[in-house]
Scaffold this motif. Sequence first.
Motif, PDB file in Angstrom:
ATOM      1  N   SER A 149      -1.688  -5.906   5.815  1.00 47.95           N
ATOM      2  CA  SER A 149      -2.638  -6.360   4.788  1.00 47.95           C
ATOM      3  C   SER A 149      -3.837  -7.090   5.376  1.00 47.95           C
ATOM      4  O   SER A 149      -4.974  -6.887   4.941  1.00 47.95           O
ATOM      5  CB  SER A 149      -1.925  -7.264   3.778  1.00 47.95           C
ATOM      6  OG  SER A 149      -1.371  -8.398   4.438  1.00 47.95           O
ATOM      7  N   ARG A 185      -6.287  -4.742   7.179  1.00 52.96           N
ATOM      8  CA  ARG A 185      -7.092  -3.988   6.199  1.00 52.96           C
ATOM      9  C   ARG A 185      -8.247  -4.839   5.690  1.00 52.96           C
ATOM     10  O   ARG A 185      -9.373  -4.347   5.537  1.00 52.96           O
ATOM     11  CB  ARG A 185      -6.215  -3.514   5.037  1.00 52.96           C
ATOM     12  CG  ARG A 185      -5.353  -2.307   5.366  1.00 52.96           C
ATOM     13  CD  ARG A 185      -4.787  -1.662   4.107  1.00 52.96           C
ATOM     14  NE  ARG A 185      -3.871  -2.557   3.400  1.00 52.96           N
ATOM     15  CZ  ARG A 185      -2.571  -2.648   3.657  1.00 52.96           C
ATOM     16  NH1 ARG A 185      -2.028  -1.898   4.618  1.00 52.96           N
ATOM     17  NH2 ARG A 185      -1.794  -3.462   2.974  1.00 52.96           N
ATOM     18  N   ASP A 186      -7.985  -6.126   5.432  1.00 48.20           N
ATOM     19  CA  ASP A 186      -9.050  -7.024   4.977  1.00 48.20           C
ATOM     20  C   ASP A 186     -10.129  -7.180   6.044  1.00 48.20           C
ATOM     21  O   ASP A 186     -11.335  -7.192   5.740  1.00 48.20           O
ATOM     22  CB  ASP A 186      -8.476  -8.398   4.620  1.00 48.20           C
ATOM     23  CG  ASP A 186      -7.610  -8.375   3.380  1.00 48.20           C
ATOM     24  OD1 ASP A 186      -7.707  -7.393   2.609  1.00 48.20           O
ATOM     25  OD2 ASP A 186      -6.833  -9.327   3.171  1.00 48.20           O
ATOM     26  N   GLY A 232     -10.886  -4.986   8.343  1.00 47.30           N
ATOM     27  CA  GLY A 232     -11.627  -3.729   8.382  1.00 47.30           C
ATOM     28  C   GLY A 232     -12.610  -3.587   7.249  1.00 47.30           C
ATOM     29  O   GLY A 232     -13.752  -3.141   7.448  1.00 47.30           O
ATOM     30  N   THR A 233     -12.197  -3.976   6.046  1.00 43.02           N
ATOM     31  CA  THR A 233     -13.073  -3.880   4.874  1.00 43.02           C
ATOM     32  C   THR A 233     -14.307  -4.761   5.045  1.00 43.02           C
ATOM     33  O   THR A 233     -15.440  -4.335   4.791  1.00 43.02           O
ATOM     34  CB  THR A 233     -12.315  -4.286   3.599  1.00 43.02           C
ATOM     35  OG1 THR A 233     -11.213  -3.388   3.409  1.00 43.02           O
ATOM     36  CG2 THR A 233     -13.226  -4.230   2.377  1.00 43.02           C
ATOM     37  N   GLU A 234     -14.078  -6.002   5.510  1.00 40.50           N
ATOM     38  CA  GLU A 234     -15.184  -6.946   5.681  1.00 40.50           C
ATOM     39  C   GLU A 234     -16.133  -6.483   6.784  1.00 40.50           C
ATOM     40  O   GLU A 234     -17.356  -6.488   6.623  1.00 40.50           O
ATOM     41  CB  GLU A 234     -14.627  -8.331   6.007  1.00 40.50           C
ATOM     42  CG  GLU A 234     -15.680  -9.404   6.228  1.00 40.50           C
ATOM     43  CD  GLU A 234     -16.539  -9.673   5.011  1.00 40.50           C
ATOM     44  OE1 GLU A 234     -17.715 -10.073   5.182  1.00 40.50           O
ATOM     45  OE2 GLU A 234     -16.043  -9.478   3.874  1.00 40.50           O
ATOM     46  N   ARG A 277     -16.541  -3.442   8.007  1.00 41.63           N
ATOM     47  CA  ARG A 277     -17.180  -2.157   7.731  1.00 41.63           C
ATOM     48  C   ARG A 277     -18.479  -2.323   6.940  1.00 41.63           C
ATOM     49  O   ARG A 277     -19.448  -1.589   7.152  1.00 41.63           O
ATOM     50  CB  ARG A 277     -16.213  -1.233   6.976  1.00 41.63           C
ATOM     51  CG  ARG A 277     -16.734   0.203   6.864  1.00 41.63           C
ATOM     52  CD  ARG A 277     -15.712   1.136   6.235  1.00 41.63           C
ATOM     53  NE  ARG A 277     -15.419   0.771   4.861  1.00 41.63           N
ATOM     54  CZ  ARG A 277     -14.256   0.277   4.430  1.00 41.63           C
ATOM     55  NH1 ARG A 277     -13.265   0.087   5.290  1.00 41.63           N
ATOM     56  NH2 ARG A 277     -14.078  -0.024   3.165  1.00 41.63           N
ATOM     57  N   ARG A 278     -18.505  -3.308   6.037  1.00 43.64           N
ATOM     58  CA  ARG A 278     -19.738  -3.530   5.251  1.00 43.64           C
ATOM     59  C   ARG A 278     -20.928  -3.795   6.169  1.00 43.64           C
ATOM     60  O   ARG A 278     -21.996  -3.200   6.012  1.00 43.64           O
ATOM     61  CB  ARG A 278     -19.553  -4.733   4.305  1.00 43.64           C
ATOM     62  CG  ARG A 278     -18.586  -4.502   3.172  1.00 43.64           C
ATOM     63  CD  ARG A 278     -18.726  -5.593   2.125  1.00 43.64           C
ATOM     64  NE  ARG A 278     -17.636  -5.581   1.173  1.00 43.64           N
ATOM     65  CZ  ARG A 278     -16.612  -6.421   1.190  1.00 43.64           C
ATOM     66  NH1 ARG A 278     -16.557  -7.375   2.116  1.00 43.64           N
ATOM     67  NH2 ARG A 278     -15.649  -6.351   0.297  1.00 43.64           N
ATOM     68  N   ARG A 329     -22.400   5.683   6.107  1.00 45.07           N
ATOM     69  CA  ARG A 329     -20.979   5.388   5.996  1.00 45.07           C
ATOM     70  C   ARG A 329     -20.271   5.522   7.339  1.00 45.07           C
ATOM     71  O   ARG A 329     -20.644   6.352   8.176  1.00 45.07           O
ATOM     72  CB  ARG A 329     -20.318   6.333   4.982  1.00 45.07           C
ATOM     73  CG  ARG A 329     -20.655   6.054   3.532  1.00 45.07           C
ATOM     74  CD  ARG A 329     -19.973   7.051   2.625  1.00 45.07           C
ATOM     75  NE  ARG A 329     -18.525   7.055   2.849  1.00 45.07           N
ATOM     76  CZ  ARG A 329     -17.758   8.134   2.798  1.00 45.07           C
ATOM     77  NH1 ARG A 329     -18.298   9.325   2.583  1.00 45.07           N
ATOM     78  NH2 ARG A 329     -16.452   8.048   2.987  1.00 45.07           N
ATOM     79  N   HIS A 349     -16.131   5.344   9.181  1.00 45.05           N
ATOM     80  CA  HIS A 349     -14.677   5.176   9.109  1.00 45.05           C
ATOM     81  C   HIS A 349     -14.299   4.282  10.279  1.00 45.05           C
ATOM     82  O   HIS A 349     -14.460   4.667  11.444  1.00 45.05           O
ATOM     83  CB  HIS A 349     -13.955   6.517   9.207  1.00 45.05           C
ATOM     84  CG  HIS A 349     -12.464   6.366   9.330  1.00 45.05           C
ATOM     85  ND1 HIS A 349     -11.671   5.989   8.274  1.00 45.05           N
ATOM     86  CD2 HIS A 349     -11.628   6.523  10.400  1.00 45.05           C
ATOM     87  CE1 HIS A 349     -10.411   5.926   8.672  1.00 45.05           C
ATOM     88  NE2 HIS A 349     -10.367   6.245   9.953  1.00 45.05           N
TER      89      HIS A 349
END
Length: 306
Positions: free
Chosen positions: A261, A264-265, A267-269, A271-272, A281, A283
Amino acid sequence: MPDEQAYRAGFVSLVGRPNAGKSTLTNALVGSKVAITSSKPQTTRHAIRGIRTTEASQLILVDTPGLHRPRSLLGQRLNDLVRETLLSVDVIGFCLPSDQRVGPGDTFIARDLADLHRARRVPVVAIATKSDAVTRDRLAEHLVAIDQLGEWDAIIPCSATRGDQVGEVADLLTSYLPESPQLYPADQITDESTLVQIAEMVREAALEGVRDELPHSLAVQVEEIVPRPDRPDDSPLSDVRVNVFVERPSQKAIIIGRGGSRLRDVGTEARRGIEQLMGHRVHLDLHVKVAKDWQRDPKALDRLGF
């Protein structure tokens, strides 16, 4: 009529102990985020250049790691990086946070700066950062303590987060720069490579919310950036593969989190920011690896770019 004032351009190094507000001030002076920030010490590990260009001057900011008493080979190399940087700049900004008392760490740096000033006569401006975090009386006490710490060419308070006196700090630092044409294009705000910027974004995201000992053990390296084939021109996509290194298996578990978890957080932060930097975009493929005691291993430090 007198001649127009000559254009000024040159290099400024912001120094100070860890978490003194150097990166936040760099970003405020540039007007854009070029240095990662965190409440954790030793966030900065590279001399990041931010560039502030106006019609009258170009201020090139070198945001160094915090000078400190080293406890590892990495710490020694970071201190060496700072001292090497100081030998090549036109003016130094010594950051002393207003919400902390002047202490032994500041005295350690002040002694280094005094030696440098005697050797090279580099102007040093003492900057009382984080002025918004204290009362007016406490700020006045802090400015007196800074004055008693050494001989400075100037002393100025500011708040980078609130924007108080940031313009005045820029003007003061610029006044010590030599007459020179622009050294970088007017629209350039940093000279950091894309790979370094991506690695720093991932490290900043990974630093959020971790225990105090982990930031020192965290290193990030971009393995590759591969454009996806057969994508339409108006919708490109790149695969960005990044390795996150820690020193112990227990630290790896912290970064990954329960069921992945936390990773993933992260990566999300990250990636922006990466998508904003690259303009399309991505990956983001993150891998957490253990490199035992890499801070003390010369070969590991070399591989990781320190």
